[in-house]
Design a protein around this motif. Structure first.
Motif, short mmCIF file in Angstrom:
data_model
loop_
_atom_site.label_atom_id
_atom_site.label_comp_id
_atom_site.label_asym_id
_atom_site.label_seq_id
_atom_site.Cartn_x
_atom_site.Cartn_y
_atom_site.Cartn_z
N TYR A 1 69.09 34.10 96.53
CA TYR A 1 68.73 35.47 96.89
C TYR A 1 68.66 36.40 95.69
O TYR A 1 68.09 37.48 95.77
CB TYR A 1 69.73 36.03 97.90
N LEU A 2 69.26 36.00 94.58
CA LEU A 2 69.38 36.87 93.42
C LEU A 2 68.35 36.51 92.36
O LEU A 2 68.45 35.47 91.71
CB LEU A 2 70.80 36.76 92.84
N VAL A 3 67.35 37.37 92.21
CA VAL A 3 66.28 37.09 91.25
C VAL A 3 66.81 37.10 89.83
O VAL A 3 66.45 36.27 89.00
CB VAL A 3 65.14 38.10 91.42
N ASN A 4 67.68 38.05 89.53
CA ASN A 4 68.30 38.12 88.20
C ASN A 4 69.81 38.20 88.39
O ASN A 4 70.37 39.29 88.45
CB ASN A 4 67.77 39.27 87.37
N ASN A 5 70.44 37.08 88.51
CA ASN A 5 71.88 37.03 88.76
C ASN A 5 72.65 37.18 87.45
O ASN A 5 73.25 36.25 86.94
CB ASN A 5 72.25 35.70 89.44
N SER A 6 72.58 38.41 86.91
CA SER A 6 73.21 38.64 85.61
C SER A 6 74.52 39.40 85.74
O SER A 6 75.12 39.78 84.75
CB SER A 6 72.25 39.43 84.71
N VAL B 1 64.18 37.03 101.93
CA VAL B 1 64.87 38.09 101.20
C VAL B 1 65.11 37.70 99.75
O VAL B 1 65.55 36.58 99.46
CB VAL B 1 66.23 38.42 101.86
N LYS B 2 64.82 38.63 98.86
CA LYS B 2 65.17 38.50 97.44
C LYS B 2 65.76 39.83 96.97
O LYS B 2 65.36 40.90 97.44
CB LYS B 2 63.95 38.16 96.59
N ILE B 3 66.69 39.74 96.02
CA ILE B 3 67.41 40.92 95.55
C ILE B 3 67.32 41.01 94.03
O ILE B 3 67.53 40.00 93.33
CB ILE B 3 68.88 40.87 95.98
N ILE B 4 67.03 42.20 93.54
CA ILE B 4 66.90 42.42 92.10
C ILE B 4 67.88 43.50 91.67
O ILE B 4 67.99 44.56 92.31
CB ILE B 4 65.47 42.84 91.72
N ASN B 5 68.59 43.24 90.60
CA ASN B 5 69.52 44.21 90.00
C ASN B 5 68.80 44.91 88.86
O ASN B 5 68.46 44.29 87.85
CB ASN B 5 70.76 43.46 89.48
N GLY B 6 68.55 46.21 89.04
CA GLY B 6 67.90 46.91 87.94
C GLY B 6 67.23 48.20 88.36
O GLY B 6 67.31 48.64 89.50
N ASP B 7 66.56 48.81 87.40
CA ASP B 7 65.89 50.09 87.54
C ASP B 7 64.55 49.90 88.25
O ASP B 7 63.68 49.19 87.78
CB ASP B 7 65.68 50.66 86.13
#
Length: 273
Positions: free
Chosen positions: A70-75, A151-157
């Motif tokens: 689910y986490l596109v950028n799991n940073s 569903v996909k989730i992105i952490n960021g602006d």
């Protein structure tokens, strides 16, 4: 009134975990730049990222390989968007495939309504962009426990993400209960502005929607003024009008509580010409 912090990238005044005393916006992490000259740029954020408690389920979803799908950028926090320039390709190995209708939610907060929408419309793909780590974790956990494949989730602006995406890429962009930035000197941080809407509209397909909702009357009429006068978008309800809350937008417990107290909620849907 909302389940996530106000979002002008992430600050919402009513949330599951952080109410008015610990807001975090929902305009999900959006920033913009102003260039006083050619050498210096000043970042103008539409969100304010703040620390809140992360429960065990949210932390599990950010660290357990079971939820990485689910986490596109799991940073885990740095919000690095490098290489994220095609949201549709994230679903190429999923049942819906990459050509399914695509919704992007800017600042989903804790993810309750976002996940509810995705579960209710399984033939549509949903991408959420957020900066609030506890919300990202909770959202991924809910998607995993419901075995959602859309569903996909992105952490960021969010604004930076939109700048990286192709034109005519997204069918719907939704922004629910963004940070109203009530002080006049902070109006420039409001997500809905001509400059930011140019970036949003570029990414929408022809006939695509920009859907926003707010419980702050001043911001509601601010948005009508900006959007009704923005070339390339048409008010679904007619110029100067608000849209009745559509059935597909879940009513959160905070919204319901606010309505019971006599507070207003305003929805706007604009269609790309």
């Amino acid at each position: 009134m909302n389940e996530h912090p106000h979002n002008d990238s992430l600050i919402k005044h009513d949330t599951d975990v952080s109410t008015n005393t610990d807001t975090q916006t929902n305009e999900s992490m959006t920033s913009d730049t102003e260039a006083p000259d050619n050498k210096h740029k000043r970042i103008v954020n539409t969100f304010m990222k703040r620390r809140t408690h992360m429960n065990k389920n949210a932390e599990l979803a950010l660290t357990d390989p079971e939820f990485t799908q689910y986490l596109v950028n799991n940073s885990f926090g740095d919000g690095n968007l490098e290489g994220i320039n095609d949201l549709r390709s994230s679903f190429s190995d999923k049942p819906n495939g990459s050509d399914a209708p695509l919704t992007l939610e800017i600042g989903f907060g804790l993810g309750d309504s976002f996940i509810e929408m995705a579960a209710a419309d399984p033939t549509r793909n949903f991408v959420g962009v957020e900066v609030h780590e506890p919300g990202i974790g909770k959202c991924a956990y809910m998607a995993g426990t419901q075995n959602l494949t859309n569903v996909k989730i992105i952490n960021g602006d969010a604004i930076q993400l939109l700048k990286q995406l192709p034109e005519n890429h997204i069918d719907r962009i939704q922004l629910y209960f963004p940070d109203p930035w009530q002080k006049k000197r902070h109006y420039k941080r409001r997500f809905v502005s001509p400059e930011r809407m140019a970036i949003v509209t570029r990414s929408l397909t022809q006939g695509g929607w920009f859907h926003t909702a707010t419980d702050w009357e001043h911001y509601a009429f601010w948005m009508v003024d900006v959007l009704d006068n923005f070339a390339g978008l048409s008010n679904q309800a007619g110029k100067g009008n608000f849209t009745t809350r559509p059935s597909f937008r879940p009513m959160t417990k905070f919204e319901r509580r606010g309505l019971e107290r006599g507070h207003g909620v305003w929805d706007l849907i604009y269609i790309k010409d």
